[in-house]
Motif scaffolding. Structure first.
Motif, PDB file in Angstrom:
ATOM      1  N   LEU A 221      66.205  59.817  -9.473  1.00 45.94           N
ATOM      2  CA  LEU A 221      65.154  58.841  -9.204  1.00 45.94           C
ATOM      3  C   LEU A 221      65.267  58.291  -7.793  1.00 45.94           C
ATOM      4  O   LEU A 221      64.274  58.221  -7.060  1.00 45.94           O
ATOM      5  N   THR A 222      66.470  57.916  -7.397  1.00 44.76           N
ATOM      6  CA  THR A 222      66.671  57.367  -6.056  1.00 44.76           C
ATOM      7  C   THR A 222      66.297  58.385  -4.984  1.00 44.76           C
ATOM      8  O   THR A 222      65.628  58.048  -3.993  1.00 44.76           O
ATOM      9  N   LYS A 223      66.688  59.623  -5.175  1.00 44.88           N
ATOM     10  CA  LYS A 223      66.346  60.669  -4.211  1.00 44.88           C
ATOM     11  C   LYS A 223      64.830  60.835  -4.111  1.00 44.88           C
ATOM     12  O   LYS A 223      64.275  60.954  -3.015  1.00 44.88           O
ATOM     13  N   GLY A 224      64.154  60.836  -5.257  1.00 48.58           N
ATOM     14  CA  GLY A 224      62.696  60.959  -5.246  1.00 48.58           C
ATOM     15  C   GLY A 224      62.034  59.802  -4.530  1.00 48.58           C
ATOM     16  O   GLY A 224      61.084  59.985  -3.761  1.00 48.58           O
ATOM     17  N   LEU A 225      62.520  58.597  -4.748  1.00 44.57           N
ATOM     18  CA  LEU A 225      61.958  57.425  -4.072  1.00 44.57           C
ATOM     19  C   LEU A 225      62.203  57.486  -2.574  1.00 44.57           C
ATOM     20  O   LEU A 225      61.355  57.082  -1.770  1.00 44.57           O
ATOM     21  N   GLN A 226      63.351  57.995  -2.183  1.00 44.93           N
ATOM     22  CA  GLN A 226      63.657  58.124  -0.753  1.00 44.93           C
ATOM     23  C   GLN A 226      62.718  59.123  -0.080  1.00 44.93           C
ATOM     24  O   GLN A 226      62.250  58.889   1.045  1.00 44.93           O
TER      25      GLN A 226
ATOM     26  N   ALA B 162      59.345  57.364   0.235  1.00 44.63           N
ATOM     27  CA  ALA B 162      59.361  56.355   1.297  1.00 44.63           C
ATOM     28  C   ALA B 162      59.311  57.006   2.671  1.00 44.63           C
ATOM     29  O   ALA B 162      58.609  56.534   3.575  1.00 44.63           O
ATOM     30  N   SER B 163      60.042  58.098   2.831  1.00 44.09           N
ATOM     31  CA  SER B 163      60.059  58.794   4.122  1.00 44.09           C
ATOM     32  C   SER B 163      58.682  59.350   4.462  1.00 44.09           C
ATOM     33  O   SER B 163      58.189  59.186   5.587  1.00 44.09           O
TER      34      SER B 163
ATOM     35  N   THR C 191      64.227  48.178  -3.698  1.00 42.20           N
ATOM     36  CA  THR C 191      65.221  48.298  -2.625  1.00 42.20           C
ATOM     37  C   THR C 191      64.918  49.515  -1.752  1.00 42.20           C
ATOM     38  O   THR C 191      64.939  49.443  -0.519  1.00 42.20           O
ATOM     39  N   VAL C 192      64.606  50.641  -2.385  1.00 41.50           N
ATOM     40  CA  VAL C 192      64.332  51.871  -1.635  1.00 41.50           C
ATOM     41  C   VAL C 192      62.985  51.793  -0.927  1.00 41.50           C
ATOM     42  O   VAL C 192      62.836  52.273   0.206  1.00 41.50           O
ATOM     43  N   LEU C 193      62.001  51.169  -1.552  1.00 44.46           N
ATOM     44  CA  LEU C 193      60.630  51.134  -1.017  1.00 44.46           C
ATOM     45  C   LEU C 193      60.330  49.813  -0.302  1.00 44.46           C
ATOM     46  O   LEU C 193      59.174  49.372  -0.273  1.00 44.46           O
ATOM     47  N   LYS C 194      61.330  49.214   0.297  1.00 50.30           N
ATOM     48  CA  LYS C 194      61.163  47.866   0.842  1.00 50.30           C
ATOM     49  C   LYS C 194      60.105  47.773   1.935  1.00 50.30           C
ATOM     50  O   LYS C 194      59.546  46.696   2.164  1.00 50.30           O
ATOM     51  N   ASN C 195      59.813  48.851   2.624  1.00 53.62           N
ATOM     52  CA  ASN C 195      58.797  48.823   3.676  1.00 53.62           C
ATOM     53  C   ASN C 195      57.522  49.570   3.288  1.00 53.62           C
ATOM     54  O   ASN C 195      56.718  49.924   4.142  1.00 53.62           O
TER      55      ASN C 195
END
Length: 464
Positions: free
Chosen positions: A442-447, A450-451, A372-376
């Motif tokens: 984890l979500t923060k790290g993935l964000q 992705a950025s 979901t976080v890395l969708k692109n």
């Protein structure tokens, strides 16, 4: 320790980048060890016959890529790979609630096993056999441990006779003993083009020659394996057919059968690392089932049951078992009976299989979160895996991307850590979803990842 001087023969491009590339390769291969001290800029320049400005520029670029750290008044040192903190020290394996977000450690989630292990320890403490578990043992003394290993192997798809089973202190110890028992100094060991890094380090310490088998988007290419069998006469081939690290790939049954047939045809011992196998219940049968007389099958409880339960099981042809047991005797004398007793009870009462299911469910949940976080983002993953393989845009180098992630408080592992030679590595990073206990972290790290993936490198380096 010998002073490191980069080998620049045959390299092209700006001299300072040649130095940095040589440094990155030697760090990835283990030739240049963490915390090693480098020569001062001017002395390195003198050794190479170049200007001090060039070596200064090389050290600055290596520091930007998080390869080096400088300490005022002490000098310049190699940073530890993987977990790089702002102060240059290597991160702890403990699950931290603050500090850098660690996506570099390919460890399963903790916590599921704790109440079960507490219960089992209480039972062992009250058992009249406790003194026996605290004494030296041989493989013949505690046959019920061997029977539990047979049950676990059966769950992995291996039908093993008791005289084909060897118990180890985890999967990595099993790999060490496999290499010790099958190969001698000067023998050729094959690995996948991207592979588990400690295997190359073990091979180097044992004086083994190594070569890599090419891979494609489906994994190991059987034709590449056969070409090396014909030309180079390898003695063994180390491979991870299921949830391969770092690529996450699982080999098809067709390729497994092809590799097994080639191993038998050319008399090559396959060392099949299946520590992730219990996480993927829909995987094809182990390679060992297609070539039982030419395969050492390695599994363990650490990835799927409890991270700290360092127990592994080997299934091997009867002819190789004596050498494997001798390797255990040389390396640790014996696999600790107390640890084996815990593992045996966890397996026998069915807890191990419940814990493996919890790990599978947790992995699937975190894979959904990550997607979901890395969708692109361009990546490869498996719904049952603990890690993902992130391919980088054309303007990113993996070492620079790793350094930028670390600067933003997120730790990842670059592709060069898995490649041999390291210059063949794709510009990619591996991230792991299970080391961080907190899903918020984890979500923060993935964000962050992705950025950065969608940005151009923040710092460009002019070539000279």
């Amino acid at each position: 320790m010998a002073i490191w001087i980069p080998d620049l023969k045959g390299r092209r491009g700006p001299k300072y980048l040649q130095i940095v590339d040589a440094m990155a390769e030697d760090i990835a291969s283990g030739h240049l060890l963490p915390n090693a001290k480098l020569l001062p800029h001017r002395e390195m320049a003198y050794q190479l016959g170049i200007s001090a400005n060039t070596t200064s520029r090389a050290y600055a670029e290596a520091t930007r890529r998080a390869l080096l750290r400088g300490e005022v008044g002490r000098g310049t040192f190699v940073r530890a790979p993987g977990a790089i903190l702002e102060n240059g020290e290597q991160g702890s394996l403990l699950r931290q609630e603050n500090g850098p977000i660690d996506l570099s450690r390919n460890l399963p989630l903790p916590g599921f096993s704790e109440p079960h292990i507490r219960r089992i320890l209480k039972k062992i403490a009250a058992d009249a056999r406790l003194p026996t578990l605290l004494d030296y043992q041989t493989d013949n003394d505690l046959a019920h441990h061997n029977e539990a290993a047979r049950i676990w192997l059966s769950n992995c798809g291996i039908d093993a006779a008791t005289d084909q089973i060897v118990m180890t202190m985890g999967g990595q110890h099993g790999l060490l003993c496999s290499l010790m028992s099958v190969l001698n100094a000067g023998d050729l060991l094959l690995t996948e083009a991207l592979t588990y890094t400690p295997v190359r380090a073990i091979a180097e310490r044992q004086g083994l020659n190594t070569a890599v088998v090419e891979m494609d988007e489906c994994g190991i290419i059987p034709e590449a394996f056969e070409e090396l069998c014909k030309r180079a006469k390898p003695k063994a081939f180390y491979l991870t057919p299921t949830l391969q690290a770092p690529t996450t790939l699982t080999l098809s049954a067709q390729r497994r059968m092809a590799l097994a047939a080639l191993a038998q045809q050319y008399n090559v011992v396959l060392i099949e690392d299946d520590v992730f196998g219990p996480l993927k219940i829909d995987r094809p049968p182990p390679v060992a089932t297609f070539a039982p007389d030419h395969t050492i099958y390695v599994t363990s409880l650490s990835k799927s049951v409890a991270p700290g339960l360092r127990v592994g099981f080997l299934y091997a042809p009867s002819r190789l078992v004596p050498a494997l047991r001798h390797a255990i005797n040389l390396s640790v004398w014996m696999t600790p009976p107390m640890t084996l007793e815990i593992a045996t009870r966890v397996i026998n009462d069915g807890t191990a299989f419940k814990l493996a299911k919890q790990q599978r469910d947790a992995a699937a949940h975190r894979q959904t979160l990550a997607r979901t976080v890395l969708k692109n983002v361009d990546y490869t993953s498996d719904p049952n895996g603990l890690h993902m393989w992130i391919r980088l845009p054309a303007d990113w180098r993996a070492d620079s991307f790793r350094a930028q992630c670390a600067k933003h408080g997120v730790l990842v592992t670059e592709g060069r850590s898995f490649a041999a030679p390291s210059e063949t590595a794709p510009e990619a990073v591996r991230i792991c979803l299970s080391h961080e206990v907190s899903e918020l972290r984890l979500t923060k790290g993935l964000q962050v990842l992705a950025s950065l993936h969608h940005q151009a490198p923040s710092t460009s380096v002019m070539e000279i």
